[in-house]
Design a protein around this motif. Structure first.
Motif, PDB file in Angstrom:
ATOM      1  N   GLN A   1       0.824  -1.210   0.000  1.00  0.00           N
ATOM      2  CA  GLN A   1       0.000   0.000   0.000  1.00  0.00           C
ATOM      3  C   GLN A   1       0.859   1.261   0.000  1.00  0.00           C
ATOM      4  OE1 GLN A   1      -2.621  -0.610   3.445  1.00  0.00           O
ATOM      5  NE2 GLN A   1      -4.358  -0.539   2.040  1.00  0.00           N
ATOM      6  N   GLN A   2       1.988   1.186   0.697  1.00  0.00           N
ATOM      7  CA  GLN A   2       2.877   2.349   0.795  1.00  0.00           C
ATOM      8  C   GLN A   2       3.866   2.438  -0.373  1.00  0.00           C
ATOM      9  OE1 GLN A   2       2.350   4.492   3.378  1.00  0.00           O
ATOM     10  NE2 GLN A   2       0.699   3.091   3.971  1.00  0.00           N
ATOM     11  N   ASN A   3       3.737   1.499  -1.328  1.00  0.00           N
ATOM     12  CA  ASN A   3       4.674   1.439  -2.458  1.00  0.00           C
ATOM     13  C   ASN A   3       6.118   1.286  -1.994  1.00  0.00           C
ATOM     14  OD1 ASN A   3       2.743   1.727  -4.585  1.00  0.00           O
ATOM     15  ND2 ASN A   3       2.582   3.914  -4.058  1.00  0.00           N
ATOM     16  N   ILE A   4       6.295   0.464  -0.970  1.00  0.00           N
ATOM     17  CA  ILE A   4       7.624   0.190  -0.429  1.00  0.00           C
ATOM     18  C   ILE A   4       8.014  -1.224  -0.833  1.00  0.00           C
ATOM     19  CG2 ILE A   4       8.977  -0.094   1.686  1.00  0.00           C
ATOM     20  CD1 ILE A   4       7.059   1.930   3.006  1.00  0.00           C
ATOM     21  N   ASP A   5       9.168  -1.348  -1.464  1.00  0.00           N
ATOM     22  CA  ASP A   5       9.638  -2.655  -1.929  1.00  0.00           C
ATOM     23  C   ASP A   5      10.720  -3.162  -0.979  1.00  0.00           C
ATOM     24  OD1 ASP A   5      10.160  -4.913  -3.430  1.00  0.00           O
ATOM     25  OD2 ASP A   5      11.542  -3.882  -4.781  1.00  0.00           O
ATOM     26  N   MET A   6      10.390  -4.204  -0.212  1.00  0.00           N
ATOM     27  CA  MET A   6      11.373  -4.856   0.665  1.00  0.00           C
ATOM     28  C   MET A   6      11.372  -6.345   0.340  1.00  0.00           C
ATOM     29  SD  MET A   6      10.918  -3.125   4.442  1.00  0.00           S
ATOM     30  CE  MET A   6      12.527  -3.713   4.988  1.00  0.00           C
ATOM     31  N   LYS A   7      12.487  -6.855  -0.055  1.00  0.00           N
ATOM     32  CA  LYS A   7      12.610  -8.279  -0.352  1.00  0.00           C
ATOM     33  C   LYS A   7      13.095  -9.023   0.893  1.00  0.00           C
ATOM     34  CE  LYS A   7      11.712  -8.224  -4.860  1.00  0.00           C
ATOM     35  NZ  LYS A   7      11.445  -6.798  -5.064  1.00  0.00           N
ATOM     36  N   VAL A   8      12.567 -10.231   1.091  1.00  0.00           N
ATOM     37  CA  VAL A   8      13.015 -11.047   2.217  1.00  0.00           C
ATOM     38  C   VAL A   8      14.437 -11.531   1.928  1.00  0.00           C
ATOM     39  CG1 VAL A   8      12.625 -13.152   3.534  1.00  0.00           C
ATOM     40  CG2 VAL A   8      10.668 -11.762   2.823  1.00  0.00           C
ATOM     41  N   GLN A   9      15.374 -11.040   2.712  1.00  0.00           N
ATOM     42  CA  GLN A   9      16.783 -11.424   2.562  1.00  0.00           C
ATOM     43  C   GLN A   9      17.030 -12.813   3.157  1.00  0.00           C
ATOM     44  OE1 GLN A   9      19.313  -9.809   1.172  1.00  0.00           O
ATOM     45  NE2 GLN A   9      21.071 -11.012   1.893  1.00  0.00           N
ATOM     46  N   ALA A  10      16.367 -13.085   4.289  1.00  0.00           N
ATOM     47  CA  ALA A  10      16.566 -14.376   4.956  1.00  0.00           C
ATOM     48  C   ALA A  10      15.346 -14.677   5.810  1.00  0.00           C
ATOM     49  CB  ALA A  10      17.820 -14.367   5.817  1.00  0.00           C
ATOM     50  N   GLU A  11      14.955 -15.953   5.806  1.00  0.00           N
ATOM     51  CA  GLU A  11      13.895 -16.430   6.696  1.00  0.00           C
ATOM     52  C   GLU A  11      14.558 -17.369   7.704  1.00  0.00           C
ATOM     53  OE1 GLU A  11       9.565 -18.749   6.547  1.00  0.00           O
ATOM     54  OE2 GLU A  11      10.530 -18.069   4.689  1.00  0.00           O
ATOM     55  N   ILE A  12      14.576 -16.944   8.959  1.00  0.00           N
ATOM     56  CA  ILE A  12      15.304 -17.654  10.012  1.00  0.00           C
ATOM     57  C   ILE A  12      14.323 -17.933  11.148  1.00  0.00           C
ATOM     58  CG2 ILE A  12      17.272 -17.563  11.589  1.00  0.00           C
ATOM     59  CD1 ILE A  12      18.377 -15.300   9.747  1.00  0.00           C
ATOM     60  N   ASN A  13      14.136 -19.211  11.476  1.00  0.00           N
ATOM     61  CA  ASN A  13      13.089 -19.523  12.448  1.00  0.00           C
ATOM     62  C   ASN A  13      13.567 -19.408  13.894  1.00  0.00           C
ATOM     63  OD1 ASN A  13      14.654 -21.784  12.785  1.00  0.00           O
ATOM     64  ND2 ASN A  13      12.988 -23.258  12.541  1.00  0.00           N
ATOM     65  N   ASP A  14      14.478 -18.506  14.139  1.00  0.00           N
ATOM     66  CA  ASP A  14      14.948 -18.212  15.485  1.00  0.00           C
ATOM     67  C   ASP A  14      15.005 -16.694  15.627  1.00  0.00           C
ATOM     68  OD1 ASP A  14      16.728 -17.558  17.675  1.00  0.00           O
ATOM     69  OD2 ASP A  14      17.276 -19.665  17.736  1.00  0.00           O
ATOM     70  N   SER A  15      14.094 -16.145  16.438  1.00  0.00           N
ATOM     71  CA  SER A  15      13.988 -14.690  16.519  1.00  0.00           C
ATOM     72  C   SER A  15      15.245 -14.053  17.091  1.00  0.00           C
ATOM     73  CB  SER A  15      12.770 -14.307  17.363  1.00  0.00           C
ATOM     74  OG  SER A  15      12.837 -14.865  18.660  1.00  0.00           O
ATOM     75  N   ALA A  16      15.949 -14.751  17.989  1.00  0.00           N
ATOM     76  CA  ALA A  16      17.177 -14.193  18.547  1.00  0.00           C
ATOM     77  C   ALA A  16      18.271 -14.108  17.479  1.00  0.00           C
ATOM     78  CB  ALA A  16      17.645 -15.045  19.724  1.00  0.00           C
ATOM     79  N   LEU A  17      18.369 -15.123  16.625  1.00  0.00           N
ATOM     80  CA  LEU A  17      19.389 -15.131  15.575  1.00  0.00           C
ATOM     81  C   LEU A  17      19.127 -14.029  14.544  1.00  0.00           C
ATOM     82  CD1 LEU A  17      21.906 -16.522  14.508  1.00  0.00           C
ATOM     83  CD2 LEU A  17      20.438 -18.154  13.312  1.00  0.00           C
ATOM     84  N   ILE A  18      17.857 -13.755  14.267  1.00  0.00           N
ATOM     85  CA  ILE A  18      17.521 -12.667  13.338  1.00  0.00           C
ATOM     86  C   ILE A  18      18.114 -11.356  13.827  1.00  0.00           C
ATOM     87  CG2 ILE A  18      15.614 -11.195  12.563  1.00  0.00           C
ATOM     88  CD1 ILE A  18      13.947 -13.678  12.223  1.00  0.00           C
ATOM     89  N   LYS A  19      18.009 -11.094  15.119  1.00  0.00           N
ATOM     90  CA  LYS A  19      18.495  -9.832  15.688  1.00  0.00           C
ATOM     91  C   LYS A  19      20.013  -9.729  15.563  1.00  0.00           C
ATOM     92  CE  LYS A  19      14.607  -9.710  18.918  1.00  0.00           C
ATOM     93  NZ  LYS A  19      13.903 -10.839  18.316  1.00  0.00           N
ATOM     94  N   ILE A  20      20.695 -10.864  15.683  1.00  0.00           N
ATOM     95  CA  ILE A  20      22.148 -10.857  15.528  1.00  0.00           C
ATOM     96  C   ILE A  20      22.520 -10.540  14.079  1.00  0.00           C
ATOM     97  CG2 ILE A  20      24.221 -12.290  15.625  1.00  0.00           C
ATOM     98  CD1 ILE A  20      22.882 -13.753  18.004  1.00  0.00           C
ATOM     99  N   PHE A  21      21.799 -11.122  13.122  1.00  0.00           N
ATOM    100  CA  PHE A  21      22.020 -10.807  11.701  1.00  0.00           C
ATOM    101  C   PHE A  21      21.823  -9.314  11.457  1.00  0.00           C
ATOM    102  CE2 PHE A  21      22.367 -15.160  10.970  1.00  0.00           C
ATOM    103  CZ  PHE A  21      22.519 -15.469   9.629  1.00  0.00           C
ATOM    104  N   ALA A  22      20.760  -8.760  12.040  1.00  0.00           N
ATOM    105  CA  ALA A  22      20.470  -7.336  11.834  1.00  0.00           C
ATOM    106  C   ALA A  22      21.554  -6.465  12.465  1.00  0.00           C
ATOM    107  CB  ALA A  22      19.110  -6.998  12.428  1.00  0.00           C
ATOM    108  N   ARG A  23      22.013  -6.842  13.639  1.00  0.00           N
ATOM    109  CA  ARG A  23      23.064  -6.068  14.313  1.00  0.00           C
ATOM    110  C   ARG A  23      24.323  -5.991  13.460  1.00  0.00           C
ATOM    111  NH1 ARG A  23      24.850  -8.797  19.627  1.00  0.00           N
ATOM    112  NH2 ARG A  23      26.139  -9.994  18.177  1.00  0.00           N
ATOM    113  N   GLU A  24      24.561  -7.047  12.674  1.00  0.00           N
ATOM    114  CA  GLU A  24      25.737  -7.076  11.792  1.00  0.00           C
ATOM    115  C   GLU A  24      25.479  -6.408  10.449  1.00  0.00           C
ATOM    116  OE1 GLU A  24      28.643  -8.047  12.900  1.00  0.00           O
ATOM    117  OE2 GLU A  24      27.676  -8.466  14.837  1.00  0.00           O
TER     118      GLU A  24
END
Length: 303
Positions: A218-241
């Motif tokens: 709706q906002q015309n924002i294009d974000m592609k899923v870079q990674a699907e990781i089924n561990d929410s804590a690990l996602i945050k570590i990826f983002a921190r890096e």
């Protein structure tokens, strides 16, 4: 009359109905298939046909469906009674097994289960994380006492596990998080500053992710899923890096930023995530479950 109801036969019928075949039920019950088939025949001789047979397959008759519904309630309560009888002394810990859908953020998981730890009854807590359909099957088989989900329980999810009882616990808007420098840049012009940036997520099959995807479109924002990781804590570590941007419930903004050294880029008030407690019975007797349900926040009013 109750004296005419053979509970052992009812239990065997129930396990067959839940597993879908005499062969699978015999493995679970550690009985020979011939023995189990004979027990079922004896039960049907008193009740009437509970299954229709097509080749090797079994399908519940209308009477069988009705009997299974009663059996679901009977053996759910029996499981709770079994725990009480195993722990007659109030000073002895009661086993409390909780399953969290992998997409539930770990900090939310702790916040939701924390009231049980202060319920006044010692608990021996076991926590597992996994796919929601698998957790629901474990709940039905009484290897779990409670399941926490971040999406409503659909008919498709609960297929083959009978009646389950979801109750709303907590709802929150979603916030976007990233490494500090990236978050600082994103705050200027948010949310359109998200356009073109990679997204990290733990489950693209949840309702909140569908709502997020719709909102981005709706906002015309294009974000592609870079990674699907089924561990929410690990996602945050990826983002921190600096590997991408992730979402988390706004209600835990401070904890997420402090623990994972990331910053909030912005809050999305148009998208929210709700969490549910799923139980076998509508009014559980387990003190841990009662404490979790008593601490629930009222469901938000429909807009």
């Amino acid at each position: 009359m109750l004296k005419d109801l053979n509970l052992k036969h009812l239990y065997y019928f129930w396990v067959i109905a839940e597993t879908g075949s005499i062969a699978r039920a015999s493995d679970q019950l550690d009985l020979a298939p011939q023995t189990l088939s004979g027990q079922l025949s004896a039960f049907e001789a008193k009740t009437g046909a509970l299954f229709s047979r097509k080749g090797r397959g079994l399908k519940l008759t209308p009477l069988g469906e009705k009997v299974r519904d009663y059996a679901n309630k009977i053996f759910a309560l029996a499981g709770e009674l079994d725990q009480v009888l195993r722990n007659p002394d109030d000073n002895q810990p009661i086993k409390f097994s909780v399953g969290f859908a992998a997409s539930v953020h770990k900090m939310i998981a702790y916040r939701l289960i924390q009231p049980a730890l202060n319920c006044g009854q010692p608990l021996q807590l076991k926590v597992v994380s996994g796919d929601l359909p698998d957790l629901l099957r474990s709940l039905k088989r009484q290897t779990l006492d409670l399941v926490i989900s971040d999406q409503p329980i659909t008919q498709e999810m609960s297929a083959g596990v009978g009646d389950l009882h979801p109750k709303h616990l907590l709802s929150s808007h979603l916030s976007m998080f990233a490494a500090p420098r990236l978050a600082w840049n994103l705050r200027r012009g948010f949310p359109h500053s998200l356009d073109g940036h990679p997204l990290l997520t733990n489950d693209t099959g949840t309702q909140w992710f569908s709502e997020l995807s719709f909102w981005l479109k709706q906002q015309n924002i294009d974000m592609k899923v870079q990674a699907e990781i089924n561990d929410s804590a690990l996602i945050k570590i990826f983002a921190r890096e600096g590997m991408g941007i992730f979402t988390a419930p706004t209600v835990i903004v401070d904890e997420v930023c402090r623990q994972y050294l990331v910053e909030e880029a912005g809050e999305i008030q148009s998208v929210s995530v709700s969490h549910y407690a799923v139980t076998r019975t509508p009014d559980p007797m387990h003190p841990g479950i009662k404490a979790v349900l008593a601490a629930a926040k009222p469901a938000p009013a429909a807009q």
